[in-house]
Design an enzyme around this catalytic site. Structure first.
Site, PDB file in Angstrom:
ATOM      1  N   GLU A  54      -5.890  -1.108  -7.136  1.00 19.73           N
ATOM      2  CA  GLU A  54      -4.984  -0.180  -7.802  1.00 19.73           C
ATOM      3  C   GLU A  54      -3.912  -1.002  -8.530  1.00 19.73           C
ATOM      4  O   GLU A  54      -3.186  -1.772  -7.899  1.00 19.73           O
ATOM      5  CB  GLU A  54      -4.317   0.746  -6.788  1.00 19.73           C
ATOM      6  CG  GLU A  54      -5.272   1.750  -6.161  1.00 19.73           C
ATOM      7  CD  GLU A  54      -4.591   2.641  -5.131  1.00 19.73           C
ATOM      8  OE1 GLU A  54      -4.898   3.841  -5.093  1.00 19.73           O
ATOM      9  OE2 GLU A  54      -3.757   2.138  -4.350  1.00 19.73           O
TER      10      GLU A  54
ATOM     11  N   HIS B 282      -2.807  -3.633  -5.706  1.00 23.86           N
ATOM     12  CA  HIS B 282      -3.159  -3.209  -4.349  1.00 23.86           C
ATOM     13  C   HIS B 282      -4.650  -3.386  -4.099  1.00 23.86           C
ATOM     14  O   HIS B 282      -5.483  -2.619  -4.592  1.00 23.86           O
ATOM     15  CB  HIS B 282      -2.752  -1.750  -4.133  1.00 23.86           C
ATOM     16  CG  HIS B 282      -3.075  -1.241  -2.768  1.00 23.86           C
ATOM     17  ND1 HIS B 282      -3.395   0.073  -2.523  1.00 23.86           N
ATOM     18  CD2 HIS B 282      -3.135  -1.872  -1.560  1.00 23.86           C
ATOM     19  CE1 HIS B 282      -3.639   0.235  -1.236  1.00 23.86           C
ATOM     20  NE2 HIS B 282      -3.496  -0.935  -0.635  1.00 23.86           N
TER      21      HIS B 282
ATOM     22  N   SER C 289       0.810  -1.214   0.000  1.00 28.22           N
ATOM     23  CA  SER C 289       0.000   0.000   0.000  1.00 28.22           C
ATOM     24  C   SER C 289       0.842   1.262   0.000  1.00 28.22           C
ATOM     25  O   SER C 289       0.310   2.353  -0.181  1.00 28.22           O
ATOM     26  CB  SER C 289      -0.919   0.010   1.233  1.00 28.22           C
ATOM     27  OG  SER C 289      -0.146   0.007   2.418  1.00 28.22           O
TER      28      SER C 289
ATOM     29  N   ASN D 281      -4.343   6.363  -0.936  1.00 31.26           N
ATOM     30  CA  ASN D 281      -3.661   6.757   0.299  1.00 31.26           C
ATOM     31  C   ASN D 281      -3.029   8.134   0.212  1.00 31.26           C
ATOM     32  O   ASN D 281      -2.688   8.724   1.241  1.00 31.26           O
ATOM     33  CB  ASN D 281      -2.606   5.710   0.680  1.00 31.26           C
ATOM     34  CG  ASN D 281      -3.216   4.531   1.399  1.00 31.26           C
ATOM     35  OD1 ASN D 281      -4.218   4.657   2.090  1.00 31.26           O
ATOM     36  ND2 ASN D 281      -2.632   3.360   1.224  1.00 31.26           N
TER      37      ASN D 281
END
Length: 506
Positions: free
Chosen positions: A156, A144, A123, A194
């Protein structure tokens, strides 16, 4: 590009909650899956956890027993890494440590055929860095998943500097074939979600530190006015403050201490105290038995006379609020003006990023109340307002009464720039715009990632378009002027779109 055929074996390295979840996703799609973990019996435990999850679905009649048994039967725990050698795709889901992941990938490169795709579920670690020491870095890609992998839609697909476009496209197609919502991203810190999500936590934490109001009220406003599934304090309690704070620090340091990503001292203190949220029993909220969750601050019913509402100009995105006021028995008088409402002694206007006190002094409107952004004013159940310091008590009461007349609960905040929802949405849009500007992902993939990965009510760039006429750019400019900080600098892309009068979507 075609997805991997279901006849191709998949290997998942790491049998914790995430690894087991990924194994379940691949097995549900029809692949035979090798599940490996260096810990004794961990792979067997991972398969058992999948079986338990599926049994719950069987018990709820969402799946037949035979379907569940077939899925579990396709997951094969293996004790030796060499047993995954014939896999066409290996997904590592081990500890977030660059050195350990590099060692594993090097061993997989030695064991597996040259056509095997090596994917990382990291991540936060650079895919470029993970692949840099391999002989064939072009076959390393980020895949991800979000936790829990069987339930969360987003994947992702992250390209490192050397990642083959063909490899990324195969993984994108495979994720879609597995029932996921894949998006392409380049290997930059935080990837899409993120990175772009940092302001959702950061602005609420800053407002809490500035004593704008308390955590339950900020959570309630972002849920009830902003349309977010959870408030930031509820969500960080669920994620775990150790995890959320570590991600923030990682992104902050990876971007050379850019103030946009500055970690919060409040969250740091929670981590140091061991108040990590639900898993420790206490975070922003107390999760011990018998403790009621505190309620948001809500203004008591305010009395108002039969004075008419004077509408001066258009309210922009807040126009549906006026429609709700029209449905009451109040008299409406319309005339030209800057886009505000007058009711009794109060003047109400949608926040533009300035403090009410600052705006009142500049505009000469001293009984000013600024109200917050709502995702949908036709359905909103709670709004924040802030009063200029110059405003009278009667003006405060009149401002609350008008919002309450529309059937909306009022949370009165200390006067802070941009209030809650507006500044959060503006900062989310700003970070999304910068990610698009830097080629991290396309605007459509960024918006899709934020909706599919975090259940946002709308992608931040489409939300920015909906607000219209460079409003987000102006809010950011005003926030930057109020704080005098680079944290709120508008993205170059937002600036360009503002002056070109252009939207992200045509």
């Amino acid at each position: 590009m075609q997805a991997l055929d279901i006849q191709i074996n998949i290997a998942v390295i790491g049998a914790g909650a995430m690894g087991a979840g990924i194994a379940q996703v691949a097995a549900q799609a029809g692949h035979r899956v090798y599940l490996h973990d260096q810990r004794d019996a961990a792979a067997d435990s991972g398969r058992d956890s999948v079986a338990k999850q599926l049994q719950r679905r069987v018990d709820k009649a969402k799946m037949t027993q035979q379907e569940a048994d077939d899925i579990v039967g396709r997951i094969r725990p293996v004790s030796e890494l060499s047993e995954v050698a014939d896999a066409g795709l290996v997904i590592e889901a081990i500890v977030e440590d660059l050195s350990i992941k590099r060692t594993l990938l090097a061993e997989l490169e030695r064991l597996c055929g040259q056509q095997t795709i090596l994917a990382s579920n990291t991540s936060s670690i650079s895919i470029t860095a993970l692949a840099a020491e391999l002989e064939h870095p072009e076959r390393v890609v980020g895949m991800h998943f979000f936790n829990p992998a069987p339930l969360m839609a987003l994947v992702e697909v992250v390209k490192g500097l050397a990642t083959s476009s063909r490899v990324a496209e195969i993984i994108h197609a495979t994720a879609a074939n597995w029932g996921k919502t894949p998006v392409f991203a380049t290997s930059t810190p935080g990837f899409i979600v993120n990175r772009v999500a940092r302001p959702f936590y950061a602005e609420a934490l800053r407002l809490l530190q500035e004593k704008a109001t308390d955590a339950p009220t900020l959570d309630a406003l972002l849920r009830e006015a902003g349309g977010f599934r959870m408030g930031p304090f509820e969500l960080t309690d669920l994620i775990g403050h150790d995890v959320n704070y570590a991600v923030t620090c990682s992104v902050f340091n990876s971007y050379y201490q850019d103030p946009r990503f500055l970690p919060s001292l409040i969250q740091k203190e929670l981590v140091e105290a061991g108040r990590l949220g639900r898993k420790s029993g206490q975070g922003f909220y107390d999760y011990s038995g018998g403790v009621d969750k505190p309620l948001p601050r809500t203004e008591p019913a305010c009395k108002s006379g039969s004075t008419p509402v004077i509408v001066e100009g258009k309210l922009g995105p807040a126009e549906p609020l006026l429609d709700r006021i029209r449905e009451t028995d109040v008299e409406i008088i319309e005339r030209d003006g800057p886009g505000q409402l007058r009711f009794g002694e109060a003047v109400l206007a949608l926040t533009d990023g300035r403090m009410a006190t600052e705006r009142a002094a500049a505009d000469g409107v001293f009984n000013l109340a600024v109200f917050d952004l709502a995702f949908d004013y036709s359905k909103v159940t709670r709004l924040a307002i802030a009063m200029a310091d110059q405003a009278t008590d009667r003006a405060t009461s009149d401002a609350c009464a008008l919002i309450q007349r529309a059937g909306i609960a009022v949370s009165l905040l200390e006067d802070r720039p941009g209030l809650v929802v507006m500044r959060t949405v503006a900062m989310l849009a700003n970070e999304a715009a910068d990610a698009a500007l830097q080629g991290v992902a396309t605007p459509s993939d960024i918006d899709l990632a934020m909706k599919a990965g975090l259940n946002y009510p709308e992608g931040p760039l489409r939300w920015s378009d909906r607000l219209g006429a460079g409003r987000v750019f102006q809010v950011l400019r005003n926030l930057q002027d109020s704080y005098g900080e680079d944290r709120y600098r508008p993205s170059l892309l937002l600036r360009k779109n503002h002056f070109a009068e252009r939207k992200f979507y045509s």
